[in-house]
Design an enzyme around this catalytic site. Structure first.
Site, short mmCIF file in Angstrom:
data_model
loop_
_atom_site.label_atom_id
_atom_site.label_comp_id
_atom_site.label_asym_id
_atom_site.label_seq_id
_atom_site.Cartn_x
_atom_site.Cartn_y
_atom_site.Cartn_z
N GLU A 125 -3.64 3.01 -11.08
CA GLU A 125 -3.00 1.70 -11.17
C GLU A 125 -2.37 1.41 -12.53
OE1 GLU A 125 -2.33 0.26 -8.63
OE2 GLU A 125 -3.78 0.98 -7.16
N ASP A 145 -13.92 -1.60 -4.33
CA ASP A 145 -12.94 -2.68 -4.44
C ASP A 145 -13.25 -3.61 -5.61
OD1 ASP A 145 -11.50 -1.72 -2.35
OD2 ASP A 145 -11.99 -3.31 -0.94
N MET A 172 0.86 -1.18 0.00
CA MET A 172 0.00 0.00 0.00
C MET A 172 0.89 1.22 0.00
SD MET A 172 -3.01 1.19 -0.17
CE MET A 172 -3.25 2.95 -0.40
N GLU A 173 0.63 2.11 -0.95
CA GLU A 173 1.53 3.21 -1.28
C GLU A 173 1.41 4.39 -0.34
OE1 GLU A 173 -2.19 3.57 -3.95
OE2 GLU A 173 -0.93 1.98 -3.16
N TYR A 186 -5.16 -2.34 -13.70
CA TYR A 186 -3.71 -2.45 -13.63
C TYR A 186 -3.09 -2.74 -15.00
CZ TYR A 186 -4.07 -2.79 -8.50
OH TYR A 186 -4.31 -2.54 -7.17
N HIS A 223 3.84 4.73 -7.26
CA HIS A 223 2.61 5.41 -6.80
C HIS A 223 2.92 6.79 -6.20
CE1 HIS A 223 -1.00 3.11 -7.43
NE2 HIS A 223 -0.50 2.01 -6.90
N HIS A 260 6.50 -0.91 -7.73
CA HIS A 260 5.11 -0.49 -7.96
C HIS A 260 4.67 0.54 -6.93
CE1 HIS A 260 0.91 -1.19 -9.35
NE2 HIS A 260 0.62 -0.89 -8.09
N GLU A 261 4.89 0.23 -5.65
CA GLU A 261 4.44 1.16 -4.60
C GLU A 261 5.23 2.47 -4.65
OE1 GLU A 261 1.74 0.28 -3.45
OE2 GLU A 261 1.87 -1.83 -3.98
#
Length: 651
Positions: free
Chosen positions: A361, A416, A313-314, A424, A342, A338-339
């Site tokens: 994403e 969600d 989680m970023e 993504y 972000h 990836h994070e």
């Protein structure tokens, strides 16, 4: 390794990390380690309608949040106050906040005078509106309201772990997960990604426990608290969407990687984490070289207990990450890339609503791959792209057509539900298509400018199209080539898509075909393969396979398990890929591995598909899934249980 045992130790910890932050960072009274805000951060904003929030930001909006909360592990609650600075249109006399399952004690103004407030009808997804009334605002006026409240033990954003659920087994642990709309279960604010807020916090913790947050730790303000605990102070001067406000409290230790990066985790995991993430500082350097300055000061990692529901989680300054990425060989560090990415796509330029989460994403998957290419070479980056592409094709086959569009309509649905590979991988494929057709140099110049022009601002698909058509796609011929509207608004894949091809997978596919045709499991090749090549081998399926039919015999499954030593495999991605095969073949000898895997981690990426596969296997799978989920569920975060409950049912 430094642990908080007394006030002197707490101060030593803060000093050792330079005021560092897994929420920290070099600390002074000014914006010490963060560059000045660009002009885009203070330019007027036209707020998009957010169907997942009750807020009315065009009338009155939250500009700053000041928390003063105490963590009580006995009651599993955070309690205290949230002081909110409100600005709005002249004459505005109320502000509407988002809350869900909060116990509101009272609401006052800055001087302590009571204010009128009311909560509206409850919605299962959105919670309730909390409307606070106050004297009418004058032009340019800021009004402070103070909400006294407590969370509930079942607050969806918070997971309270017992000592036995941690690596050390000594002390309890708390962490939060606010994305997408769970911050309202622990902070009363306008919980919309388009309403950015600065914030600060004072957190009181029990003795022997550290607090970290997604903000700068004010080391000079650490104080002793009644009962032997501590009061920790944090500050975030950059305006952020509320889902990025995060907290963790536990027995935490810190190790620096370089002068602006480091890792937090439980002391028993610190050495392995430090070794796994040795390249994080280089990642930050590469990211800056690609798309401009890192605007958050420090970049640290917090490796959480196994129940954390996501890979990462970023959270600004402090990425929260699952321990399942500690493979011992840095093979899964693309998640960190990836994070980190972000920090630009998501934290700096943020989707205004969850209908456009591809703007967070898809951009991030593209950026992540560029970081991986720069650090580890084109072959590894292409393997990652090809694996992602395969995942996208598999998932799109199971989604309704409307959910294969980049721009979604999630009104009335849990946001969600939009967290699929469409946001993504299709989002990233769209950007790779633009790069291919305009050239990498032109695309990079546009993307760097996009982050600069829109820093600290909410972004919609319409604004994205306006930006790219102004600064990059300026001719009809290029517009016709790119098919941008088709990528965004139409289901499926447009006609100009190209699947990424990794030459490294050619011998892997050949080995898979040979094994399927009756050959032995490829022990020698397996030993020399990377994690990505092993994932590819285990993901291989016959082209002519009919859904619901086996493609391997019991003898082949036994050969795979024994020859490739899959019972002892420690790489979570490889274990997951093997267990998907085992469940789909009702391979009973793998059930102990399955049970161990699902009871020792809570990452939704692994948990949900495996329970879904079990449930699809009828009586055989359901007889395993029902008691297994009853046993494992208490160790999962609500983000995970909410998804699995919909498949298996709540025990």
């Amino acid at each position: 390794m430094i642990r908080t045992l007394g006030l002197v130790s707490a101060l030593a910890l803060a000093t050792a990390i330079g005021g560092c932050a897994a929420m920290s960072g070099p600390v002074t009274a000014s914006r010490s380690d963060m560059p000045p805000l660009p002009a885009s951060a203070t330019a007027p904003i036209e707020y998009a309608r957010d169907s997942h929030s009750y807020a009315q930001p065009d009338i009155a909006r939250v500009r700053h949040v000041a928390l003063d909360l105490a963590a009580d592990f006995a009651t599993r609650t955070l309690s205290g106050t949230a002081a909110l600075d409100i600005q709005g249109a002249p004459g505005a006399n109320e502000v509407v906040l988002d809350v869900k399952n909060l116990d509101i004690r009272n609401v006052t103004d800055a001087a302590g005078a009571p204010l009128q407030y009311e909560t509206g009808a409850n919605d299962a997804i959105k919670g309730q509106p909390l409307t606070i009334r106050f004297p009418a605002l004058a032009a340019g006026e800021t009004r402070r309201v103070v909400v006294a409240y407590s969370t509930r033990p079942d607050a969806a954003a918070l997971q309270w772990l017992t000592p036995s659920q941690t690596a050390g087994g000594d002390k309890p642990y708390l962490f939060s997960q606010g994305q997408a709309i769970l911050t309202r279960t622990w902070i009363p604010t306008q919980d919309s990604p388009g309403i950015r807020q600065t914030w600060e916090a004072t957190i009181t913790t029990p003795p022997g426990m550290n607090a970290v947050m997604s903000a700068e730790l004010l080391k000079d303000d650490i104080r002793s608290a009644e009962g032997g605990g501590f009061r920790w102070r944090f500050r975030m001067d950059n305006p952020v969407p509320p889902y990025l406000i995060a907290i963790a409290v536990g027995d935490l230790a810190f190790a620096p990687i370089d002068e602006r990066t480091g890792v937090w985790t439980e002391p028993s995991m610190l050495h392995a984490a430090e070794a796994e993430f040795v390249d994080v500082g280089r990642m930050v350097d590469v990211a800056e070289g690609l798309y401009g300055p890192y605007r958050w000061g420090r970049y640290d990692l917090l490796i959480l207990p196994p129940s954390f529901p996501f890979g990462g989680m970023e959270n600004p300054r402090l990425t929260f990450a699952t321990p399942t990425i500690i493979a011992g060989d840095q093979s899964l560090v693309s998640l960190v890339a990836h994070e980190l990415a972000h920090s630009w796509s998501g934290n700096l330029v943020t989707n205004a609503t969850w209908n456009d989460m591809w703007l967070n994403e898809g951009f991030t998957v593209y950026f992540e791959n560029r970081i991986m290419e720069a650090l580890y070479g084109e072959d590894r980056a292409l393997m990652l792209r090809a694996l992602g592409w395969g995942d996208l094709q598999t998932e799109m086959a199971d989604l309704p057509p409307a959910d294969t569009r980049l721009h979604l309509d999630l009104e009335g649905r849990d946001p969600d539900e939009g967290l699929t590979d469409v946001a993504y991988e299709k989002g990233a494929a769209f950007l790779f298509t633009i790069e291919r057709l305009v050239g990498r140099a032109r695309f990079d110049a546009w993307l760097k400018g996009y982050f600069e022009r829109n820093a600290f601002r909410p972004m919609t698909t319409e604004l994205f199209l306006e930006d790219i058509r102004t600064h990059l796609v300026t001719t009809r011929a290029l517009e016709d080539q790119l098919l941008m509207d088709a990528w965004i608004y139409q289901p499926g894949m447009p006609s100009n898509w190209q699947a990424p091809v990794s030459n490294a997978f050619v011998p892997v596919d050949a080995a898979a075909l040979a094994f399927h045709a009756g050959g032995p499991a490829p022990a020698v090749a397996w030993a020399g393969w990377s994690t990505q090549e092993r994932q590819r081998f285990l993901a291989w399926r016959p082209a002519a396979r009919v859904d619901g039919t086996d493609w391997l015999t019991p003898a082949q499954l036994a050969d795979l398990e024994a020859t490739l030593n899959l019972r002892q495999e420690g790489n979570a991605e490889v274990v997951f890929a093997w267990l998907q095969i085992a469940v789909q073949h009702r391979y009973q000898p793998a059930v102990p591995t399955l049970e161990h895997f699902l009871t020792t981690m809570g990452r939704r990426k692994f948990v949900l598909p495996l329970f879904t596969s079990l449930w699809a296997e009828g009586d055989w799978g359901r007889a395993i899934a029902t008691p297994l989920y009853a046993r494992a569920r208490q160790g999962y975060h609500p983000v995970t249980t909410n998804s699995v409950d919909a498949v298996v049912g709540r025990p």
